[in-house]
Write an enzyme that holds these catalytic residues in place. Sequence first.
Site, PDB file in Angstrom:
ATOM      1  N   GLU A   7       0.831  -1.211   0.000  1.00  0.00           N
ATOM      2  CA  GLU A   7       0.000   0.000   0.000  1.00  0.00           C
ATOM      3  C   GLU A   7       0.864   1.260   0.000  1.00  0.00           C
ATOM      4  OE1 GLU A   7      -3.119   0.061  -0.500  1.00  0.00           O
ATOM      5  OE2 GLU A   7      -3.933  -1.861   0.168  1.00  0.00           O
ATOM      6  N   ARG A  25       0.572   3.768  -3.147  1.00  0.00           N
ATOM      7  CA  ARG A  25      -0.061   5.073  -2.869  1.00  0.00           C
ATOM      8  C   ARG A  25       0.974   6.177  -2.673  1.00  0.00           C
ATOM      9  NH1 ARG A  25      -5.674   3.851   0.342  1.00  0.00           N
ATOM     10  NH2 ARG A  25      -5.703   1.632  -0.051  1.00  0.00           N
ATOM     11  N   ASP A  73      -4.707  -9.798  -8.231  1.00  0.00           N
ATOM     12  CA  ASP A  73      -4.945  -8.824  -9.316  1.00  0.00           C
ATOM     13  C   ASP A  73      -3.737  -8.083  -9.899  1.00  0.00           C
ATOM     14  OD1 ASP A  73      -4.757  -7.437  -6.899  1.00  0.00           O
ATOM     15  OD2 ASP A  73      -6.761  -6.558  -6.976  1.00  0.00           O
ATOM     16  N   GLU A 119     -12.429   0.319  -9.775  1.00  0.00           N
ATOM     17  CA  GLU A 119     -12.081  -0.658 -10.832  1.00  0.00           C
ATOM     18  C   GLU A 119     -13.024  -0.654 -12.032  1.00  0.00           C
ATOM     19  OE1 GLU A 119     -12.156  -1.343  -7.572  1.00  0.00           O
ATOM     20  OE2 GLU A 119     -10.015  -1.561  -7.168  1.00  0.00           O
ATOM     21  N   THR A 150      -1.038   0.813 -10.245  1.00  0.00           N
ATOM     22  CA  THR A 150      -2.317   0.217  -9.848  1.00  0.00           C
ATOM     23  C   THR A 150      -3.158   1.148  -8.977  1.00  0.00           C
ATOM     24  OG1 THR A 150      -3.329  -1.819  -9.056  1.00  0.00           O
ATOM     25  CG2 THR A 150      -1.470  -0.963  -7.774  1.00  0.00           C
TER      26      THR A 150
HETATM   27  C1  DMJ Z   1      -6.539   0.436  -4.799  1.00  0.00           C
HETATM   28  O1  DMJ Z   1      -5.798   0.779  -3.685  1.00  0.00           O
HETATM   29  C2  DMJ Z   1      -5.668  -0.175  -5.824  1.00  0.00           C
HETATM   30  O2  DMJ Z   1      -6.319  -0.112  -7.025  1.00  0.00           O
HETATM   31  C3  DMJ Z   1      -5.293  -1.577  -5.546  1.00  0.00           C
HETATM   32  O3  DMJ Z   1      -4.605  -2.202  -6.597  1.00  0.00           O
HETATM   33  C4  DMJ Z   1      -6.470  -2.435  -5.191  1.00  0.00           C
HETATM   34  N1  DMJ Z   1      -7.656  -1.701  -5.003  1.00  0.00           N
HETATM   35  C5  DMJ Z   1      -7.664  -0.449  -4.386  1.00  0.00           C
HETATM   36  C6  DMJ Z   1      -8.972   0.267  -4.627  1.00  0.00           C
HETATM   37  O4  DMJ Z   1     -10.059  -0.545  -4.733  1.00  0.00           O
END
Ligand code: DMJ
Length: 675
Positions: A300, A304, A433, A567, A653
Amino acid sequence: FSHYRNEIIVWLTQKQPYHLSHHIPVHRQNMTTPALLPLSGRRIPTLSPGASSFPHHRATLRLSEKFILLLILSAFITLCFGAFFFLPDNSKHKRFDFGLEDVLIPHIDSEKEARHSSRQVIHGVGDHDEHRHREEEESLRDKIRADHERALQEAKEKLRKSKEELKAEIQTEKTKVVEDLKKKDGPKPLPPVPMPKLVGVKDGDPGDPDTKEKRDKIREMMKHAWDSYRQYGWGHNELKPIAKKGHSTNIFGNSQMGATIVDALDTLYIMGLHDEFKDGQEWIKQNLDFSVNAEVSVFEVNIRFIGGLLAAYYLSGQEVFKVKAVQLAEKLLPAFNTPTGIPWAMVNLKSGVGRNWGWASAGSSILAEFGTLHMEFVHLTYLTGNPAYYQKVMHIRKLLAKMDRPNGLYPNYLNPRTGRWGQHHTSVGGLGDSFYEYLLKAWLMSDKTDTEARKTYDDAIEAIERHLIRKSNGGLTFIGEWKNGHLERKMGHLTCFAGGMFALGADGSPDDKAGHYLQLGAEIAHTCHESYDRTVLKLGPEAFKFDSGLEAVAVRQNEKYYILRPEVIETYWYMWRFTHDPKYRQWGWEAAQAIDKYCRVSGGFSGVKDVYSSNPTYDDVQQSFFLAETLKYLYLLFSSDELLPLENWVFNTEAHPLPVLHLGNITLPGSETQR
Ligand code: DMJ
């Protein structure tokens, strides 16, 4: 005085053994008692029975004798002390020379003193030097006295101050120390690196007024989310929009690292919210500090914070973001200190101690976590010249390549101690994912030169198609989850990102299957849209089934929530970019309106607990990814393709855009040893 002093001591020390002697067995009375030796070092004759000046049958003095002795002694002591106190200061220091001064007041400089004394012998100028020496000692004493007086004065003044004043003073001093330390450690200058060619950092005006109006509405929603966080949660990781206060989750440990600020920066920049961007930049400059005793999620924090800071750096060119990203990345590196080099899920930013989530299959690390570092880490090596980042992620890739895969699928769990898979669960949603996403994006980000990544992606997707992707009775394509040898016909909201991924990976797919993958992307987009459309609020549930006549709807109560996730909208945007089919803008607009209608509150935006209820309750969290992703993808959906073209930018992501590295002949440091 010193003469009498010695006499008294001699006398006292002679008497003490005598008084004690009648309690001491004779055979031990000849033993000297070192503690009773006189200070002058003069040897005291030991008492032996019969050799005493007193008749040996008389063990004690008479009372009258005692009294006279006591009288003489007290008169003498009074005289000495009187003389001491009434003499002028200088004489006191000169004469009161018990040798204690040396202990209490250290000499000015023993080396100097030694030189002085040797000079006395050689040159015979003792008087002069002794005078100077005494003057120096005098001035030192004066200084010490003055210091003591000043300290006393300060202490008195402090005591006169109020509690608040004292607190404020302590805070100022603390801040100063922190500032000094920062200056001392100082951000290390990074090597100058050519900025990659940045294409499409522009307004992206969509042209037609209707689309522009929609885009303006998304911008207004972003402003409401930001302003609310600014007002009620500033500096906290996230916001509680109902309670109107800060919020955080365990992924950030107990830190207060302004996750929303970092995550939102590039969205603010893209939307032209420059004052807000500056505000965030200033907070980061002044407050973002990673030396905190907090156990954070490596994944995370990477997607982020490092992703957010790098994107902000590339878009704005402001060095502070790059420096902070690198400082943070250094703090994540200890997470890789495992027997296999597969990182821990969590690391303590201060101690560097890592561990895994308690719930993850027998202490395993998670595929989607350790497999979602590549993009950011390659950029870190590019920007710093430090090969460590690149080597760490390439090591993970090599290790995975050597492992057996059940049915060609990657299980979600891998034990970082043994290097063995945990439970054989495979998912394109949560836990798996973004591992697949980053294989594709590693290839795109390398200007399509990292063919190893592309091949790994293609093989993985082939296995996923074979084992996980099915069509429901009602004709909806879905991606299920593989659990211990059977397919669970359930799809998560998170899995919906895959529609966009298939479309993005269509070009360059093997055997010229581009059309097939674009079609697959469209089918997933359609299914996910159905999951929204089949609810009361027109917002998608967390997970939905394709079982027993039920299609694209949540069954369990604890799967009916919507937490502002991006998503589905992400997939709409990719599909829009590749097809320009207006239905994607239409679907995006439906979602935006539903969010504004059901999730907007006066203190920001909140998730809802049941998308099938016309009277939903709020979860009271404004997730940082709502600003980073959901609103950014919506804004891009209503912008022209000129804004951040996909040939030049790859979104991590968390939707943070990083430029394609057209490395040409440049070799990344560390890559030579890997290949
Ligand atoms: C986000 O923090 C990112 O997209 C992560 O890959 C998984 N999903 C959350 C949001 O749903």
